[in-house]
Design a protein around this motif. Sequence first.
Motif, PDB file in Angstrom:
ATOM      1  N   ALA A  24       0.935  -0.933  -0.158  1.00 35.65           N
ATOM      2  CA  ALA A  24       0.099  -0.559  -0.080  1.00 35.65           C
ATOM      3  C   ALA A  24       0.707   1.306   0.084  1.00 35.65           C
ATOM      4  O   ALA A  24       1.954   1.816   1.002  1.00 35.65           O
ATOM      5  CB  ALA A  24      -1.036  -0.316   1.126  1.00 35.65           C
ATOM      6  N   THR A  26       0.250   4.545   0.205  1.00 36.03           N
ATOM      7  CA  THR A  26      -1.150   5.253   0.969  1.00 36.03           C
ATOM      8  C   THR A  26      -1.012   6.022   1.252  1.00 36.03           C
ATOM      9  O   THR A  26       0.418   7.101   1.767  1.00 36.03           O
ATOM     10  CB  THR A  26      -2.303   4.493   1.759  1.00 36.03           C
ATOM     11  OG1 THR A  26      -3.452   4.773   1.581  1.00 36.03           O
ATOM     12  CG2 THR A  26      -1.241   3.709   2.493  1.00 36.03           C
ATOM     13  N   LEU A  65      -1.551  -0.889  -3.941  1.00 38.55           N
ATOM     14  CA  LEU A  65      -2.733   0.442  -3.420  1.00 38.55           C
ATOM     15  C   LEU A  65      -2.024   1.280  -3.847  1.00 38.55           C
ATOM     16  O   LEU A  65      -0.762   1.488  -3.319  1.00 38.55           O
ATOM     17  CB  LEU A  65      -3.167  -0.107  -2.334  1.00 38.55           C
ATOM     18  CG  LEU A  65      -4.091   1.516  -1.738  1.00 38.55           C
ATOM     19  CD1 LEU A  65      -5.614   1.778  -3.361  1.00 38.55           C
ATOM     20  CD2 LEU A  65      -4.271   1.793  -0.287  1.00 38.55           C
ATOM     21  N   ASN A  67      -2.679   4.996  -3.390  1.00 37.89           N
ATOM     22  CA  ASN A  67      -3.839   6.306  -2.730  1.00 37.89           C
ATOM     23  C   ASN A  67      -3.036   7.308  -2.926  1.00 37.89           C
ATOM     24  O   ASN A  67      -2.066   7.501  -2.430  1.00 37.89           O
ATOM     25  CB  ASN A  67      -4.008   5.314  -1.054  1.00 37.89           C
ATOM     26  CG  ASN A  67      -5.275   6.741  -0.804  1.00 37.89           C
ATOM     27  OD1 ASN A  67      -4.653   7.510  -0.434  1.00 37.89           O
ATOM     28  ND2 ASN A  67      -5.951   6.038  -0.217  1.00 37.89           N
ATOM     29  N   ALA A 209      -7.232  -0.759  -0.256  1.00 38.25           N
ATOM     30  CA  ALA A 209      -6.833  -1.485   0.038  1.00 38.25           C
ATOM     31  C   ALA A 209      -7.283  -2.645  -0.124  1.00 38.25           C
ATOM     32  O   ALA A 209      -7.028  -4.080  -0.489  1.00 38.25           O
ATOM     33  CB  ALA A 209      -5.994  -1.648   1.141  1.00 38.25           C
ATOM     34  N   ALA A 212      -7.482  -4.214  -3.780  1.00 44.12           N
ATOM     35  CA  ALA A 212      -6.379  -4.973  -3.815  1.00 44.12           C
ATOM     36  C   ALA A 212      -6.703  -5.941  -3.611  1.00 44.12           C
ATOM     37  O   ALA A 212      -5.772  -6.773  -4.070  1.00 44.12           O
ATOM     38  CB  ALA A 212      -5.034  -3.997  -3.649  1.00 44.12           C
TER      39      ALA A 212
END
Length: 276
Positions: A24, A26, A65, A67, A209, A212
């Motif tokens: 992630a 993110t 992910l 983000n 997430a 994903a």
Amino acid sequence: MTDPTTSVADALVALRDRAPLVHAVTNYVTAGFTANVLLAAGASAAMVDNEDEAPLFAGVADAVLINLGTPQPQLREVYLATASAAAAAGTPWVLDPIAAGGLPWRGALARELLEHRPAAVRGNASEIIGLYRLTGLDTDGRNGSGRGVDSSDDPADAVDAARGLLAYSTAVSASGAIDHIAHEGGLATVHGGSVLMTKVTGTGCSLGALVAAYCAAVDDHGVATIAAHTHATVAADIAAETATAPGSFAVAYLDALHAVTPDDILRRAHIEWQPR
């Protein structure tokens, strides 16, 4: 998809059997909550966002992910290199284009990331409408009216934009009071959830997430996206039965994500399916 609820229940089993590792990239506001959601649901998380390791890790993880909640200029190349590496490795990756429709710099970045063909795009209605407008495919001139991570558009109003973004992605979701998920087979609407989700920072980011994670466990990324939304919605319904305020809801939501069973999905999920 003749029975989306059964497909979602099967996807939950696949998720927990696979226990995928989600890389992630993110935002720092919600990273901890996102990791906890993945762990509770049956996956695991890694947050690697430096330029030397993030692209490499995209080929190691089961899913990625990206983000855009707190993007920094120095991270721009990290996002792009990670998406490129995931695509090259065949790793499914998810784009969460936070505020893409309202902030030009990150909107341009989200538009560029689309060229690396995410498995799924997950956003609120305003973000999906705004991102579609940035592709130039929107001849009607839609303009999302979101403010930051908030959405003032109804997810139903984003359906055409979500379908338009399928030119770049296998599945596109506009989440809100009722989630709408478009993919090549048709349109799913997932009902349920709790208004308390809007009072806890990270429920939307962590949903990206979770999408994903499901994309790593299920080959059909449309089914995976529907499954992630359904898992979150059913967990929120369960959490709201005992929680009365945001703090208790956040804890109860994590517990419910962990406790939800395939039977809970079959009994509680409310998914409407419109084949294309």
